[in-house]
Design an enzyme around this catalytic site. Structure first.
Site, mmCIF file in Angstrom:
data_model
loop_
_atom_site.group_PDB
_atom_site.id
_atom_site.type_symbol
_atom_site.label_atom_id
_atom_site.label_comp_id
_atom_site.label_asym_id
_atom_site.label_seq_id
_atom_site.Cartn_x
_atom_site.Cartn_y
_atom_site.Cartn_z
ATOM 1 N N LYS A 43 0.829 -1.216 0.000
ATOM 2 C CA LYS A 43 0.000 0.000 0.000
ATOM 3 C C LYS A 43 0.860 1.261 0.000
ATOM 4 C CE LYS A 43 -1.581 1.701 3.961
ATOM 5 N NZ LYS A 43 -1.432 3.107 4.315
ATOM 6 N N ASN A 44 1.846 1.309 0.883
ATOM 7 C CA ASN A 44 2.595 2.557 1.019
ATOM 8 C C ASN A 44 3.504 2.834 -0.173
ATOM 9 O OD1 ASN A 44 1.293 3.095 3.371
ATOM 10 N ND2 ASN A 44 2.963 2.443 4.720
ATOM 11 N N CYS A 98 -3.891 8.182 9.774
ATOM 12 C CA CYS A 98 -4.152 7.589 11.080
ATOM 13 C C CYS A 98 -3.769 8.537 12.191
ATOM 14 C CB CYS A 98 -3.349 6.297 11.233
ATOM 15 S SG CYS A 98 -4.169 4.891 10.512
ATOM 16 N N ARG A 124 2.035 14.296 13.664
ATOM 17 C CA ARG A 124 2.752 13.862 12.464
ATOM 18 C C ARG A 124 3.149 15.093 11.649
ATOM 19 N NH1 ARG A 124 -0.317 8.461 10.379
ATOM 20 N NH2 ARG A 124 1.645 8.123 9.291
ATOM 21 N N ASP A 179 4.643 -0.132 12.136
ATOM 22 C CA ASP A 179 3.346 -0.618 11.645
ATOM 23 C C ASP A 179 3.068 -2.067 12.052
ATOM 24 O OD1 ASP A 179 2.848 1.822 10.566
ATOM 25 O OD2 ASP A 179 2.962 1.216 8.468
ATOM 26 N N ARG A 233 -8.727 0.554 5.027
ATOM 27 C CA ARG A 233 -7.807 1.509 4.388
ATOM 28 C C ARG A 233 -6.579 0.795 3.828
ATOM 29 N NH1 ARG A 233 -5.528 5.773 8.093
ATOM 30 N NH2 ARG A 233 -4.131 5.588 6.330
HETATM 31 C C1 UD1 Z 1 4.904 6.234 6.707
HETATM 32 C C2 UD1 Z 1 3.851 5.185 6.531
HETATM 33 C C3 UD1 Z 1 3.358 4.674 7.868
HETATM 34 C C4 UD1 Z 1 4.524 4.226 8.726
HETATM 35 C C5 UD1 Z 1 5.612 5.283 8.790
HETATM 36 C C6 UD1 Z 1 6.883 4.802 9.485
HETATM 37 C C7 UD1 Z 1 2.791 5.857 4.461
HETATM 38 C C8 UD1 Z 1 1.597 6.428 3.792
HETATM 39 N N1 UD1 Z 1 2.741 5.766 5.782
HETATM 40 O O1 UD1 Z 1 4.289 7.309 7.394
HETATM 41 O O2 UD1 Z 1 2.469 3.607 7.629
HETATM 42 O O3 UD1 Z 1 4.065 4.005 10.040
HETATM 43 O O4 UD1 Z 1 5.989 5.679 7.460
HETATM 44 O O5 UD1 Z 1 7.381 3.676 8.843
HETATM 45 O O6 UD1 Z 1 3.737 5.452 3.813
HETATM 46 N N2 UD1 Z 1 8.495 13.282 10.993
HETATM 47 C C9 UD1 Z 1 8.884 14.580 11.274
HETATM 48 N N3 UD1 Z 1 8.804 15.505 10.273
HETATM 49 C C10 UD1 Z 1 8.386 15.204 9.021
HETATM 50 C C11 UD1 Z 1 8.009 13.878 8.739
HETATM 51 C C12 UD1 Z 1 8.066 12.943 9.756
HETATM 52 O O7 UD1 Z 1 9.261 14.894 12.401
HETATM 53 O O8 UD1 Z 1 8.360 16.098 8.162
HETATM 54 C C13 UD1 Z 1 8.580 12.262 12.050
HETATM 55 C C14 UD1 Z 1 7.229 11.638 12.378
HETATM 56 O O9 UD1 Z 1 6.524 12.393 13.319
HETATM 57 C C15 UD1 Z 1 7.652 10.290 12.912
HETATM 58 C C16 UD1 Z 1 8.891 9.950 12.086
HETATM 59 O O10 UD1 Z 1 9.348 11.182 11.554
HETATM 60 O O11 UD1 Z 1 8.021 10.398 14.260
HETATM 61 C C17 UD1 Z 1 8.660 8.972 10.954
HETATM 62 O O12 UD1 Z 1 7.625 9.466 10.121
HETATM 63 P P1 UD1 Z 1 7.516 9.072 8.589
HETATM 64 O O13 UD1 Z 1 8.485 7.990 8.291
HETATM 65 O O14 UD1 Z 1 7.569 10.294 7.758
HETATM 66 O O15 UD1 Z 1 6.071 8.486 8.523
HETATM 67 P P2 UD1 Z 1 4.963 8.720 7.441
HETATM 68 O O16 UD1 Z 1 5.576 8.987 6.100
HETATM 69 O O17 UD1 Z 1 3.969 9.657 7.987
#
Ligand code: UD1
Length: 430
Positions: free
Chosen positions: A22-23, A117, A122, A305, A397
């Protein structure tokens, strides 16, 4: 309102086909509009998030044909609008990939702030920092992120945290920027590599995906391609842990065992047998499960996850286990529901201390988010009696035909849509 009704107690036995990731699909779909030529994508999972993403793409003029349930043909040629303002985009966090894709291709994008979620704060500061390093002006106005540039140019970005989303988003935009971009402290998840491979198959020049440093030489044009998405690591991991909690014997097929190593390692640690072949992994749980400690980490560490799923298994394992969540700060909300099923878990900050119990008992519970929802289904499959789960839209989802795949493994689970259907399920299952 649709619910899952589950009669627990049956070991899951048999084989299950895992779908596309999915991701990875969400980012690859977004990336497919970066060329005016046609792109064919195979192994797209038919789940709510990918469908919402495709609706968002259509809303700005992309033409999407579904050739079969998992194959789509995308043409971004007719895209004129660069604004994704519709409400549905707030439903999926991955809408931010359209920001990177549109910014890369059209030098401007306006996208609603992402939803997704509710598992803690985030932020998207690293996405914004990355786009700015590529020369874009980025601002937030009226709930929209607006990014624009005369011409994107390559830049040097050090990510302050390891983030999958920002790594991919910046990679998308940078692939069409003028000059070279270096992303340091990049995320290494399999889907980061998959998106890089996809972009390279469109003519991009991306090296180092899967390591800490990604180097991107911008190209002025991307071309059409045909591409099959990698299997879903988390769907596979969920079925592997479902085998463990139900004392079953399940072979997950169409997987890349390398992507599942951290999951397999933990299953073996708690007493399961795990057999790997080229594209399948078999999990046999014939002995009682034992305790362990686990901390979620970026890939190749144990995935956040999979945190609810391993917690459900450790709740039924002998001894005391500790689960530490290091990626998201609010990812233990489901523990209250699990407690209602008899689990003995204390959450302190980002740590869950789990005293294994000998059984769960069925209860009426709600899915708080996607992965926790799937984990609660697993708990219901292991529990004595009937479990009824609300809010299964969260589960849908990210899991295609979840209850049907579980039925195929011998689970007693049905989707019910009324009190009458629930009564029928109770009568049928005794
Ligand atoms: C993606 C996945 C989600 C998974 C996560 C971690 C998708 C759609 N979702 O989420 O299922 O749980 O990776 O493997 O692919 N962060 C910041 N600043 C940013 C971006 C992130 O501080 O600009 C922090 C987040 O709060 C979190 C960490 O970085 O603590 C990891 O987040 P990230 O890997 O970006 O997760 P998602 O892309 O939201």
């Amino acid at each position: 309102m649709e619910q899952y009704a589950i009669k627990g107690g049956n070991p899951l036995v048999g084989e299950v086909e895992i779908g596309g990731a999915k991701n990875a699909a969400l980012a690859i779909l977004a990336a497919s509009i970066m060329t005016d030529e046609t792109v064919l994508i195979e192994n797209v999972p038919d789940v709510r998030d990918t469908n919402v993403m495709m609706q968002a793409m259509e809303s700005i003029g992309a033409i999407i044909e579904r050739l079969d349930r998992h194959t789509v043909r995308v043409s971004g040629k007719a895209i004129r609008d660069i604004a994704i303002e519709d409400d549905f985009i707030k439903k999926i966090r991955a809408s931010y990939y359209l920001l990177g894709a549109l910014l890369g291709k059209h030098n401007k994008a306006r996208v609603a702030l992402p939803g997704g979620c509710n598992i803690g704060l985030r932020p998207i500061d690293q996405h914004i920092k990355g786009f700015r390093a590529l020369g874009a002006d980025v601002r937030i106005e009226h709930g929209l992120i607006i990014a624009e540039a005369e011409q994107l140019r390559g830049g040097h970005i050090y990510m302050d945290v390891v983030t999958v989303g920002a790594t991919i988003d910046v990679m998308l935009a940078a692939s069409m920027a003028d000059g070279q971009t270096i992303i340091e402290n990049a995320a290494k998840e399999p889907h980061v590599v998959d998106v890089a491979n996809f972009l390279n198959s469109m003519g991009a020049s991306i090296k180092g995906a899967g390591t800490d440093v990604i180097r991107i030489k911008g190209v002025s044009k991307l071309h059409g391609t045909e591409y099959a998405i990698i299997p879903d690591q988390i769907e596979a991991g969920t079925f592997m842990f479902a085998a463990a909690v139900t004392k079953g014997d399940v072979t997950v097929k169409n997987v890349i065992p390398k992507h599942l190593e951290s999951i397999s390692a933990k299953l073996m640690e708690i007493g399961c047998e795990v057999e790997e072949s080229d594209d399948a992994v078999r999990v046999v749980a014939s002995k009682p499960l034992t305790h362990t400690h686990v901390k979620t980490l970026p890939y190749p560490g144990f995935p956040t996850d999979m945190q609810p799923q391993i917690t459900v298994a450790l709740g039924l394992s002998r001894g005391t286990s500790i689960v530490t969540e290091s990626i998201f700060e609010n990812r233990f909300k489901y523990v209250d529901e699990l407690t209602r099923m008899g689990a003995s878990i204390k959450v302190e900050g980002n740590t869950a201390i789990i005293d294994g119990v000998s059984k769960y008992t069925g209860a009426g519970i709600s899915a708080p988010d996607l992965r926790a929802g799937a984990a609660l289904v697993m708990a219901g499959l292991a529990a004595e009696g009937t479990t009824v789960i609300d809010d299964i839209k969260f589960i849908e989802r990210g899991y295609e035909d979840f209850h049907l795949k579980l039925q195929g493994l011998g689970a007693v689970i049905d989707k019910v849509n009324s009190e009458r259907e629930l009564q029928k399920f109770r009568l049928k299952t005794g």
